[in-house]
Design an enzyme around this catalytic site. Structure first.
Site, PDB file in Angstrom:
ATOM      1  N   ARG A 226     -12.185  -9.597   7.162  1.00 29.48           N
ATOM      2  CA  ARG A 226     -10.941  -9.005   6.630  1.00 29.48           C
ATOM      3  C   ARG A 226     -11.153  -8.578   5.176  1.00 29.48           C
ATOM      4  O   ARG A 226     -11.663  -9.335   4.362  1.00 29.48           O
ATOM      5  CB  ARG A 226      -9.807 -10.030   6.699  1.00 29.48           C
TER       6      ARG A 226
ATOM      7  N   THR B 244      -6.115 -14.533  -7.103  1.00 29.79           N
ATOM      8  CA  THR B 244      -6.978 -13.390  -7.421  1.00 29.79           C
ATOM      9  C   THR B 244      -6.967 -13.150  -8.926  1.00 29.79           C
ATOM     10  O   THR B 244      -5.963 -13.424  -9.585  1.00 29.79           O
ATOM     11  CB  THR B 244      -6.433 -12.154  -6.678  1.00 29.79           C
TER      12      THR B 244
ATOM     13  N   GLY C 237      -9.222  -7.282   1.750  1.00 24.88           N
ATOM     14  CA  GLY C 237      -7.885  -7.207   1.160  1.00 24.88           C
ATOM     15  C   GLY C 237      -7.725  -5.976   0.287  1.00 24.88           C
ATOM     16  O   GLY C 237      -8.583  -5.080   0.270  1.00 24.88           O
TER      17      GLY C 237
ATOM     18  N   GLY D  98      -1.603 -10.624  -5.072  1.00 24.88           N
ATOM     19  CA  GLY D  98      -0.518 -10.968  -4.155  1.00 24.88           C
ATOM     20  C   GLY D  98      -0.926 -10.712  -2.722  1.00 24.88           C
ATOM     21  O   GLY D  98      -2.108 -10.589  -2.412  1.00 24.88           O
TER      22      GLY D  98
ATOM     23  N   GLY E 291      -2.065  -9.009   0.155  1.00 21.81           N
ATOM     24  CA  GLY E 291      -2.828  -7.771   0.106  1.00 21.81           C
ATOM     25  C   GLY E 291      -2.401  -6.677   1.059  1.00 21.81           C
ATOM     26  O   GLY E 291      -2.474  -5.494   0.717  1.00 21.81           O
TER      27      GLY E 291
HETATM   28  N1  ASP Z   1      -4.507  -9.668  -2.920  1.00 16.95           N
HETATM   29  C1  ASP Z   1      -5.475 -10.615  -2.448  1.00 16.95           C
HETATM   30  C2  ASP Z   1      -5.818 -10.312  -1.022  1.00 16.95           C
HETATM   31  O1  ASP Z   1      -4.912 -10.040  -0.245  1.00 16.95           O
HETATM   32  C3  ASP Z   1      -5.007 -12.022  -2.545  1.00 16.95           C
HETATM   33  C4  ASP Z   1      -4.473 -12.439  -3.868  1.00 16.95           C
HETATM   34  O2  ASP Z   1      -4.090 -11.622  -4.704  1.00 16.95           O
HETATM   35  O3  ASP Z   1      -4.464 -13.634  -4.120  1.00 16.95           O
HETATM   36  O4  ASP Z   1      -6.964 -10.406  -0.676  1.00 16.95           O
END
Ligand code: ASP
Length: 305
Positions: free
Chosen positions: A200, A172, A202, A224, A226
């Site tokens: 879904r 992300t 996040g 991270g 989510g």
């Molecule tokens: N936080 C993001 C999510 O859960 C994923 C990520 O940060 O890579 O959608």
């Protein structure tokens, strides 16, 4: 008195393998440079975070825009949010499948709509009405991700328990900035998690979870796993602690401790207040980050200050 501008970006927190470090560093440096071009000519923090995020959405290294993770159906579904700390206006899109740069649509929502969120087809329709070109979902899919999903689904049984382990990519992207006027802004954009269920959403596009900005507290962008991040409303949690008088550097670190201790979550955060004090922290082995001030452009894949 004009403030000294500053911009911080991240490109995901996880165990970035050695052979992918250079691509991540290039990506965050390019993003920071793009955001900085806005700030140095006196542009707004809001424009700066938008431009920085667009660069990373366009870079296939990251899980944002083209090259994002695929969901269980083999489609790209994107979420993004952008927020202005001066006015508290925000714009977010969720589960969009036909936008190359979801942050551009989010920005249009912030600027030209009375609403804060649009999702799925409604978001795409709004974007098209605002003159943003729609693409095909296939235009966002790259062979690397088709292969990654195929491999993952072939071993789904064994993977299930550690789908969200820090070894699994969390690419992300996000940015926080302070402009000459003393205003801060934040933005986060993502393709979400690998093999996610269609629909879904996040943390990234959820206000106060993956992104937040208020001149009176701080601008924050997280990355991270989510689900724990959203349960803790982590970006707002961090901003509130800055408002209470704590230094962003300390709060950033504390928010990662809190994420780990409270829900065994993992990720990273960038945090910036209207005085230009910032924090960069992650509880994963690495997080791609870059920092741009008038003096320097710095980037790395490990930092906890
Ligand atoms: N936080 C993001 C999510 O859960 C994923 C990520 O940060 O890579 O959608």
């Amino acid at each position: 008195m004009p403030t000294n501008p500053i911009l911080v970006v991240h490109g995901g927190a996880w165990a970035i393998p050695d052979d992918m470090v250079e691509a991540h560093l290039n990506g965050v440096r390019n993003a920071a440079a793009a955001g900085w071009r806005v700030l140095e000519r006196g542009g707004s923090a809001l424009d700066a975070v938008e431009e920085a995020v667009v660069v990373m959405e366009d870079d296939e290294t990251f899980d944002a825009g083209r090259g994002s993770f695929l969901n269980r159906d083999g489609k790209v579904q994107l979420d993004a949010f952008i927020m202005d700390g001066a006015t508290l206006r925000g714009g977010g899109v969720g589960c969009v499948e036909r936008l190359r740069n979801p942050v551009r649509a989010a920005r249009k929502i912030l600027s030209d709509s009375t609403h804060v969120y649009f999702v799925a087809e409604g978001a795409e329709r709004f974007a098209a009405e605002q003159g943003i070109e729609l693409c095909r979902n296939e235009d966002l899919i790259i062979p690397r991700e088709v292969e990654r999903l195929r491999e993952y689904q072939a071993q789904a049984e064994t993977h299930a328990s550690h789908l969200f382990a820090p070894e699994i990519s969390h690419d992300t992207v996000g940015a926080v900035a302070l402009d000459r006027e003393g205003n801060i802004a934040a933005s986060t954009s993502t393709g979400g998690t690998l093999n996610k269920d269609p629909g879904r959403l996040g943390d990234s596009s959820l206000i106060g979870c993956g992104c937040y900005a208020d001149n009176q507290s701080a601008a924050a962008s997280t990355t991270g796993w989510g689900e724990p991040i959203m349960k803790l409303v982590l970006a707002k949690w961090a901003a509130d602690r800055v408002a209470a008088g704590n230094l962003p550097a300390w709060v950033a670190k504390e928010s990662m401790n809190y994420l780990k201790k409270r829900l065994n979550g993992h990720g990273g955060i960038i945090l910036l207040d209207a005085n230009g004090r910032f924090g960069i922290a992650h509880n994963t082995p690495r997080m791609a980050w870059a920092l741009h001030t008038a003096e320097k452009l710095e980037a790395g894949t490990e930092r906890t200050n």
